[in-house]
Design an enzyme around this catalytic site. Structure first.
Site, PDB file in Angstrom:
ATOM      1  N   ASP A 230       1.867  -8.269   1.432  1.00 52.07           N
ATOM      2  CA  ASP A 230       1.585  -6.928   0.916  1.00 52.07           C
ATOM      3  C   ASP A 230       0.797  -6.144   1.954  1.00 52.07           C
ATOM      4  O   ASP A 230       0.265  -6.711   2.909  1.00 52.07           O
ATOM      5  CB  ASP A 230       0.730  -7.008  -0.356  1.00 52.07           C
ATOM      6  CG  ASP A 230       1.507  -7.563  -1.528  1.00 52.07           C
ATOM      7  OD1 ASP A 230       2.717  -7.328  -1.591  1.00 52.07           O
ATOM      8  OD2 ASP A 230       0.890  -8.230  -2.375  1.00 52.07           O
TER       9      ASP A 230
ATOM     10  N   LYS B 199      -1.133  19.857  -8.360  1.00 52.20           N
ATOM     11  CA  LYS B 199      -1.444  19.129  -7.124  1.00 52.20           C
ATOM     12  C   LYS B 199      -2.687  19.691  -6.436  1.00 52.20           C
ATOM     13  O   LYS B 199      -2.787  19.688  -5.221  1.00 52.20           O
ATOM     14  CB  LYS B 199      -0.246  19.114  -6.170  1.00 52.20           C
ATOM     15  CG  LYS B 199       0.932  18.362  -6.750  1.00 52.20           C
ATOM     16  CD  LYS B 199       2.111  18.328  -5.817  1.00 52.20           C
ATOM     17  CE  LYS B 199       3.257  17.573  -6.485  1.00 52.20           C
ATOM     18  NZ  LYS B 199       4.491  17.604  -5.693  1.00 52.20           N
TER      19      LYS B 199
ATOM     20  N   ASP C 296      -0.218 -10.402  -5.733  1.00 55.70           N
ATOM     21  CA  ASP C 296      -1.336 -10.390  -6.676  1.00 55.70           C
ATOM     22  C   ASP C 296      -0.945  -9.914  -8.072  1.00 55.70           C
ATOM     23  O   ASP C 296      -1.731 -10.018  -9.001  1.00 55.70           O
ATOM     24  CB  ASP C 296      -2.488  -9.508  -6.153  1.00 55.70           C
ATOM     25  CG  ASP C 296      -2.011  -8.104  -5.774  1.00 55.70           C
ATOM     26  OD1 ASP C 296      -0.872  -7.754  -6.150  1.00 55.70           O
ATOM     27  OD2 ASP C 296      -2.764  -7.377  -5.105  1.00 55.70           O
TER      28      ASP C 296
ATOM     29  N   ASP D 261       4.855 -10.379  -9.305  1.00 57.04           N
ATOM     30  CA  ASP D 261       5.008 -11.099  -8.045  1.00 57.04           C
ATOM     31  C   ASP D 261       5.222 -12.590  -8.280  1.00 57.04           C
ATOM     32  O   ASP D 261       5.585 -13.319  -7.357  1.00 57.04           O
ATOM     33  CB  ASP D 261       3.754 -10.928  -7.165  1.00 57.04           C
ATOM     34  CG  ASP D 261       3.672  -9.542  -6.566  1.00 57.04           C
ATOM     35  OD1 ASP D 261       4.738  -8.932  -6.355  1.00 57.04           O
ATOM     36  OD2 ASP D 261       2.552  -9.062  -6.320  1.00 57.04           O
TER      37      ASP D 261
END
Length: 1190
Positions: free
Chosen positions: A460, A571, A797, A801
């Site tokens: 990752d 935004k 994690d 996964d």
């Protein structure tokens, strides 16, 4: 689609690198990470590309699109065209993956995420109340009544506690039996039974078998216990790190807000959650204020997700529903009230854990090799024992079945290294303990070695390679670019950040006051606080806090009057504070996506003065924005509006609904860029792994350019991709051949459509990054890599996964950030979440493999000097040179002690083993070999005419094929095919142990044996004549008749017994002495068996000393002679014979080093040009303070 020409060749479809920044996809801005943060509007243009200045009211965000494999316009590809045969060969290695996928689809029927049983989020509030029999008030959530204590108790009794059921585990007895029922131990138990059968036939003649059988069964039980104990200890350590549920939560019961253990939550409870909490169960929201959650552990999404109440319910599937919070997800901002709809195993995390838990793990490479070795040596041992049992029974020992069986047992005992299972387990345990001290917890002992055998590591980015802590890197005030974080990306001309620089003070105010972060505690200094909030706001606050004398006082000095929080539509985020200026009392601070903020601005600050925006400023903005965004940074724009006092007095009532605050004519203040910087040591770690021949591959959910930018900082990408090479050479991307570049960045959207030859092309690259991937993609990547022969390690994690962690040869989970499900699925856990710990693990894994190999090489070297004397006893015959019980004492006595001492052997050279290729390197030759074999298998399978899927043959047919295989040419071609692989027990090791060192040791002990007998009057011909027992006489026992030797001398029974005892004693001690020299001879691989590195292990000498004491005790202690034989009359002068041969063994080891040096040099990894092996630098603010403190 690819086209086929007249020659029958298919030209290769378009290419794989899909990271063009000019493509469009769902409005996703480049370099975005947190969709829910004000910074997500940050844009990442392509390297060298300027950013067009946007119109005032238009958002010109540059967006991405994945155009994988077959969807891109045709252009230049590989220089070589692929034939139909090439395509078949490329696909052959992957066919079985499609079959597995089809089988999984049949079993599960639908996607895991769609299969979860949650539907309460679809209900209206009234229906939800009725369905769960609870009471809440959506308009005044704090006044909700919730459940009564009695109702909660009844539901807790009915539904059970809110805990995740741990995965089913084998009982302790089952584990022990699994350890006991191995090939070695079964063989030992079988020998024990045979010995006691002989004892029953003739108790007096076979009395010694009592001790032999007891030792054999004891060894089997001890081997199993040692392995069982280590497994139990690893499980106990793991259990201490698992916390399956948050410990406490806030719940409204009977109208009162109280805190209870999360395990006591029930369906229908009203729960209050806020920033920093872990969601204690699955909740449907009925009230929320600026609430965002991190769902990355479940869905792989790196951006925090906005969540709010929906009175009419949601029509989305559970993972996409905006009114659902899931168990164990982190609340990163805001607060809210929710109703518990699922607890324990019924939560989404509980259901997904069950669904994804079906992915089967792999047996470690070491386990396979040990298994093969055990089967091989056991088969050989049984074969020789049976053959020589027949030979003895048919020739010399006719009619003496008991004697011949005892001999057969001796052959088996000699062939089988009884202490090897214990040695292997203890060696791995010692290595695992060393790794634990370096914050690497190994659950599976054999995972210690697997880490050293890795050829590919998929990791990752966020939290593993990077700190998962956004850090301010650059600030631009409209004229000057400054750096706040020292990195190799900034040139020396860029000045350091200083508060004295114009505009910087205003940006600090905006970062401080326009923020929704909170602290875990405020009674400690700022730098000791844990900041709770959005990742980017946390980074801005952390930076601002280091520039201010008192962060809390600054907030009190300028109190907040009104705010408009960030949302994915605007935004931007706005705050109005009570900060007096020349024209009034209130100031607006605005921050957000650069395009959106800049569109609201008509002026900018220049040296502290308000100046109209002109073309020169637009050009400067473009340049500054490109500088920041092209480095993969998240870019935030800051602006302000000083509200005139006559129009906006201090008591002015601002309103979000009426938007009665200015929306234009703001003053642009500057740009701030942030990045999630690499962890300290990651750059060197990746470089070290690459120099060790391990391909390090990034698999991340982030944007391709962000991932590539980080990869270039940490040695993961050094070369060009097609895009960067095209930019350098001024060519179009489609004109760049794939074989011109060494790096590739793949977008996750293209993964599902990749064909076999495209996967081959990807894994052929030296530097690989997969971006915008999901956990499902990660599993697919692992399977594809394994299909090419890679030994794959995976870091992960999240809950999703877990399939990839299980499927990988070595799953590596994170302890701090990792979910409990991922820890359960993994083989190894990084206790400090530090990627650099993997380097220590790889070095330890390679060292333990080398030391394990040395230990086995040392251990089986004495098999030859033990077995050949047994054969001479039958074939010549001669008196038995060494008994079965003495062989056991060798194997389980000094051999075990010395073999264990190899665990502390240091590497031979300074670079150690970290400049060697992996022991099973994946290269073009190995891949081609695998694919050819796979293609042969595929062609023998039956293909269904409708589904085009392969049908596996029946089990009887498979069994028959295995029986026929050794009689085919292909079988032997495959078996004898040259390979670069180094296995635990290979031809070189067997040659050394059996033919080289083994024969030298045999000659040493047989010479010593004959010399001792000759000294007592027995020539070799006398021994043969005596052993033939002519006339039914039996010699070398206390009741033996006198023997007349070749010189006519008469030797009585007592002298015969003494000579025989001394001869067996020198054979026993001779093997020990030769093995003492062999301890150092087996270490000679790159260097001669002398010097500090070879003799630096003091445990070797401790083992030798312990072995010497044991040998002397057994041979020279009369009471023990009843069991073990031996003679205290043996002269130490006889020891000199094996000593002389020991020196010869060391001389041969030196010759062997010279002979093998050239071939070993080929196994080293060449230097990699461009590696940056200097430390990752720290923030400049940690190094020194710039500017005056306010």
């Amino acid at each position: 689609m690819s086209s086929q020409d007249e020659t029958g060749k298919e030209s290769q479809p378009p290419q794989l690198n899909v990271t063009s920044s000019d493509n469009l996809n769902d409005g996703e801005e480049l370099a975005r990470k947190d969709t829910g943060s004000p910074e997500q509007g940050a844009i990442q243009p392509a390297l060298g590309r300027t950013v067009a200045f946007p119109p005032e009211e238009q958002d010109n965000a540059i967006e991405e699109k994945a155009t994988g494999g077959l969807n891109r316009p045709r252009g230049a590809e590989l220089r070589k065209e692929l034939t139909k045969e090439d395509r078949e060969l490329a696909q052959a290695g992957y066919d079985h993956l499609q079959e597995e996928k089809n089988e999984m689809a049949k079993k599960q029927g639908e996607d895991d995420m769609n299969a979860v049983d949650i539907d309460e989020h679809k209900l209206k509030f009234d229906d939800l109340e009725n369905a769960l029999s609870t009471r809440f008030i959506a308009k005044e959530p704090s006044s909700s009544h919730g459940l009564t204590a009695r109702e909660a108790a009844e539901r807790l009794s009915r539904d059970g506690k809110n805990i995740l059921t741990p995965p089913k585990k084998k009982s302790a007895f089952r584990k022990y039996m699994d350890c006991l029922l191995t090939m070695f131990n079964i063989l030992l138990v079988s020998l024990t039974l045979l010995e006691y059968v002989l004892l029953g036939i003739n108790f007096k003649a076979n009395f010694q078998n009592t001790y032999l059988g007891g030792i054999l069964i004891g060894v089997a039980l001890l081997n199993a216990f040692i392995e069982f104990y280590q497994l139990q200890k690893a499980d106990a350590i793991l259990a201490s790190f698992l916390a399956m549920i948050p410990p406490a939560c806030r719940v409204i019961r009977g109208g009162t807000l109280t805190s209870i253990p999360a395990a006591e939550l029930v369906k229908g409870d009203v729960v209050f959650i806020r920033m920093g909490d872990k969601t204690p169960a699955d909740l449907v929201l009925f009230d929320a204020t600026d609430l965002k959650v991190d769902n990355s552990s479940l869905t792989g999404e790196s951006e925090p997700q906005e969540r709010h109440a929906l009175p009419d319910g949601s029509t989305q599937r559970p993972v996409e529903a905006e009114n659902l919070l899931f168990n164990s997800t982190l609340v990163v901002s805001g607060e809210g009230y929710g109703i518990v709809v699922r607890t324990g195993d019924h939560t989404l995390i509980g259901q997904i854990a069950k669904l994804t838990g079906g992915e089967s793990g792999n047996q470690s490479p070491l386990a396979k090799e040990i298994g093969n070795f055990v089967v091989t040596i056991s088969t050989i041992a049984v074969f020789f024992a049976v053959v020589f049992f027949g030979v003895g029974l048919g020739t010399v020992y006719k009619g003496q079945a008991a004697t011949t069986v005892t001999f057969a047992v001796s052959v088996l005992v000699a062939f089988v290294p009884e202490g090897l299972p214990s040695v292997v387990t203890l060696l791995l345990s010692i290595a695992a303990k060393r790794m634990a001290s370096q914050n690497v917890l190994v659950k599976d002992l054999q995972g210690v070695e697997t880490l050293g055998a890795l050829t590919l590591l998929a990791t990752d980015k966020t939290g593993t390679l990077t700190r998962n802590q956004m850090t301010v890197t650059n600030l631009w005030n409209g004229a000057i670019m400054t750096t706040a974080f020292q990195s190799n990306n900034d040139s020396e001309e860029i000045p350091a950040f200083s508060l004295d620089t114009p505009g910087m003070s205003e940006m600090i105010d905006i970062c401080t006051l326009n923020s929704k972060i909170k602290f875990d505690k405020i009674d400690v200094p700022f730098d000791q606080r844990e900041i709770l909030g959005d990742a980017t706001e946390t980074g801005l606050a952390r930076f601002a806090g280091r520039q201010l004398r008192d962060y809390d006082e600054h907030h009190k000095k300028y109190p907040k009057v009104f705010e408009v929080p960030f949302n994915s539509t605007n935004k931007w985020a706005l705050v109005i504070v009570n900060k007096v200026h020349a024209d009034g009392y209130l100031s607006i601070f605005l921050k957000g996506a650069p395009e959106r903020v800049l569109a609201k601005c008509t002026t900018y600050l220049k040296d502290g003065k308000v100046t109209p925006i002109d073309d020169d400023f637009k050009t400067s903005f473009d340049d500054a924005y490109s500088y920041m965004a092209s480095r993969g940074h998240r870019v935030i724009a800051c602006a302000q509006y000083l509200l005139p006092g006559h129009k906006y007095p201090t008591n002015f009532a601002f309103s979000r609904s009426e938007s009665n605050y200015p929306s234009t004519e703001y003053t642009f203040v500057g740009l701030v860029s942030l990045e999630d910087p690499p962890k300290h040591g990651v750059r060197e770690a990746v470089g070290t792994l690459r120099l060790a021949g391990i391909k390090v591959m990034m698999v991340t959910g982030d944007h391709p350019k962000t991932a590539e930018a980080i990869a270039r900082k940490i040695n993961l990408i050094l070369g060009d991709t097609r895009e960067t090479l095209a930019a350098k050479t001024g060519r179009d991307v489609t004109e760049v051949y794939e074989d011109e570049v060494s790096a590739v960045v793949i977008h996750g959207d293209s993964i599902d459509s990749l064909q076999g030859f495209e996967w081959d092309a990807i894994f052929a690259k030296d530097e690989i990054v997969f971006a915008r991937t999901s956990p499902k993609h990660k599993l697919e990547i692992v399977k594809r890599a394994q299909a090419l022969g890679h030994i794959v390690g995976v870091t992960g994690d999240g809950v999703n996964d877990s399939p990839a962690l299980k499927k990988a040869d070595l799953g590596i989970a994170m302890n701090i950030s990792g979910s409990d499900v991922s820890k359960e699925a993994a083989n190894m856990i990084l206790l400090d979440d530090n990627f650099a710990s993997t380097v220590k693990g790889v070095a330890e894994g390679r060292l333990i493999f080398t030391n394990l190999k040395r230990s086995i090489q040392y251990t089986i070297s004495h098999i030859t000097p033990e077995v050949i004397p047994q054969l001479l006893f039958v074939v010549v015959p001669i008196p038995l040179p060494i008994s079965a019980i003495q062989i056991l004492v060798i194997d389980l006595g000094f051999e075990l002690l010395v073999a264990l001492s190899f665990a502390w052997d240091p590497p031979e050279s300074k670079d150690g083993l970290m400049r060697l290729k992996p022991r099973k390197p994946v290269n073009e030759r190995s891949i081609l070999s695998l694919k050819r074999r796979a293609l042969r298998r595929t062609r023998t399978l039956h293909r269904d005419s409708e589904t085009q899927s392969y049908t596996s043959p029946s089990r009887p047919r498979q069994f028959l094929t295995k029986i026929q295989a050794p009689f085919t040419k292909v079988f032997w071609e495959d078996l004898l095919e040259p390979t670069d692989n180094e296995i635990l027990v290979d031809g070189r090791l067997l040659s050394y142990s059996y033919l080289e060192a083994g024969m030298i040791e045999f000659v040493a002990i047989i010479v010593s044996y004959f010399v001792v007998f000759l000294k007592h009057g027995f020539s070799p011909s006398d021994l043969r004549r005596a052993q033939k027992m002519s006339g039914g006489k039996v010699y070398f026992t206390k009741s033996s008749p006198d023997f007349v030797n070749h010189a006519g001398k008469t030797i009585n029974a007592a002298d015969q017994v003494d000579a025989f005892a001394q001869a067996q004693s020198i054979v026993y001690l001779g093997i020990f002495i030769m093995q003492c020299f062999n301890v150092f001879a087996v270490k000679a691989r790159f260097t001669f068996p002398f010097g500090r590195q070879v003799v630096g292990n003091l445990y070797n000498f401790a083992g030798i000393l312990a072995g010497a004491c044991l040998g002397m005790f057994i041979i020279y202690t009369p009471p023990l002679h009843v069991v073990f034989g031996g003679s205290f009359r043996l002269s130490p002068l006889y020891w000199l014979i094996p000593f002389a041969f020991g020196i010869l063994l060391l001389a041969w080891a030196c010759v062997r080093v010279l002979l093998m040096r050239k071939s070993l040099e080929k196994g080293k990894v060449k230097d990699i040009k461009g590696l940056m092996m200097f430390p990752t630098m720290r923030t400049m603010s940690m190094r020194s303070r710039h500017g005056s403190m306010r």
